[in-house]
Enzyme design. Structure first.
Site, PDB file in Angstrom:
ATOM      1  N   ILE A   1     -86.232 -25.847  74.020  1.00  0.00           N
ATOM      2  CA  ILE A   1     -87.179 -26.628  74.403  1.00  0.00           C
ATOM      3  C   ILE A   1     -87.502 -27.912  73.343  1.00  0.00           C
ATOM      4  CG2 ILE A   1     -89.817 -27.125  75.142  1.00  0.00           C
ATOM      5  CD1 ILE A   1     -87.671 -25.340  77.062  1.00  0.00           C
TER       6      ILE A   1
ATOM      7  N   TYR B   1     -95.146 -10.459  67.920  1.00  0.00           N
ATOM      8  CA  TYR B   1     -94.812 -12.282  68.564  1.00  0.00           C
ATOM      9  C   TYR B   1     -96.030 -12.734  69.275  1.00  0.00           C
ATOM     10  CZ  TYR B   1     -92.671 -15.582  71.696  1.00  0.00           C
ATOM     11  OH  TYR B   1     -92.769 -16.495  73.027  1.00  0.00           O
TER      12      TYR B   1
ATOM     13  N   LYS C   1     -98.222 -15.635  69.511  1.00  0.00           N
ATOM     14  CA  LYS C   1     -98.625 -16.109  70.565  1.00  0.00           C
ATOM     15  C   LYS C   1    -100.059 -16.640  71.161  1.00  0.00           C
ATOM     16  CE  LYS C   1     -95.831 -18.215  69.936  1.00  0.00           C
ATOM     17  NZ  LYS C   1     -94.958 -19.648  70.646  1.00  0.00           N
TER      18      LYS C   1
ATOM     19  N   THR D   1     -82.533 -20.248  76.736  1.00  0.00           N
ATOM     20  CA  THR D   1     -82.679 -21.417  75.343  1.00  0.00           C
ATOM     21  C   THR D   1     -81.807 -19.640  74.047  1.00  0.00           C
ATOM     22  OG1 THR D   1     -84.966 -20.672  74.439  1.00  0.00           O
ATOM     23  CG2 THR D   1     -85.132 -22.201  76.028  1.00  0.00           C
TER      24      THR D   1
END
Length: 303
Positions: A30, A171, A175, A208
């Site tokens: 990104i 994770y 976030k 990605t």
């Protein structure tokens, strides 16, 4: 600056002539796609990357642009000494894009002793942002994730020393921390009378390399299948970040793909979990982040 309005697919980054961006993690995924769209729009982009040699390789074709320009600088957001060195050297910045991130890593600690996912996804960017605030002229963009909705943030155990470590729970917590940081930073900026704004974005399900860095072979294979079947190309996954960075949005806006479950689509304003909007938790996280990083609020006014 272009005013935010979405009447259909948004792909046209407005002119950015004379504007200076810092994009962390800009050597791939990104971050790289964000840079590839900003430079032809006239921006000067600082690629803030852990590996300057890789940064120079991806910057080389961008230097052929007759409109914008690029430079490469070393930054490891998981290392506070690197964050401070970068902040000391970078100069004035219009837009800071906090993009660098890791996903689902096995338990490890950084050189500063922090759990690696929280350090990379939140603490390093917290420190960088606060160090750069006096030199920022427009906004901060934080790249978050729809995974924040599953996040459970324990500010008394951010390093997972009491709880059993779970990679994807860690994770999701990091976030969630991203969005709490955005909300509290915008509150502080507004209270201090600053015109700076903070926005957030997430890329939906984008293909990605981040899914391949977990160290879990089974998850990597599953992610490869998911990327092939569901994943948007990286250029499309970068559009919410670009929208959050260049359009006329109010502070604390959150941008993501418009389709069901925000998995894919075109940039639009999206919602967030109730926990991500909890002002008390946001203040507690801010205090813990200041304590852990040693970097404090720099603009004065109400804290």
């Amino acid at each position: 600056m272009a005013r935010a309005a979405r009447t259909g697919p948004w792909t046209a980054v407005p002119p950015q002539h004379g504007r200076r961006f810092v994009v962390t993690g800009a050597s791939g995924g990104i971050g790289l796609e964000t840079t590839r769209r900003l430079v032809p729009a006239g921006a000067h982009v600082v690629l803030a990357v852990r590996d300057p040699e890789k940064g120079e390789r991806v910057a080389a074709p961008l230097r052929a642009s007759l409109v914008g320009s690029v430079e490469v600088a070393r930054l490891d957001v998981a290392d506070l000494s690197s964050v401070r060195a970068f902040a000391d050297a970078v100069g004035p910045v219009d837009v800071l894009v906090n993009n660098a991130g890791v996903l689902g890593l096995p338990f490890s600690r950084t050189v500063d002793g922090f759990e690696t996912q929280l350090a990379t996804n939140h603490l390093g960017h917290f420190a960088l942002t606060n160090l750069l605030l006096p030199r920022l002229t427009d906004r901060v963009v934080v790249v978050a994730s729809a995974s924040h909705r599953g996040g459970d943030l324990d500010v008394t155990d951010l390093d997972w020393s009491r709880r059993g470590y779970r990679p994807y729970a860690a994770y999701a917590a990091s976030k969630l921390a991203n969005l709490l940081f955005v909300a509290e930073l915008q509150r502080r900026l507004t209270a201090a009378g600053s015109t700076l704004r903070v926005t957030a974005a997430h890329p939906g399900y984008t293909s990605t390399g981040i899914q391949g860095g977990t160290g879990n072979a089974a998850f990597t294979r599953l992610a490869q299948v998911g990327n092939a079947l569901l994943g948007m190309p990286a250029w499309q996954g970068a559009l919410p970040t670009l929208y959050a960075a260049t359009m006329d949005l109010p502070g604390n806006s959150y941008v993501g793909p418009h389709r069901a479950r925000e998995l894919n689509g075109w940039p639009t304003l999206v919602g967030r979990s109730r926990t991500a909007s909890d002002p008390d938790l946001a203040r507690e996280l801010w205090a813990a982040s200041e304590r852990l990083t040693g970097v404090a609020w720099a603009l004065g006014g109400p804290g």
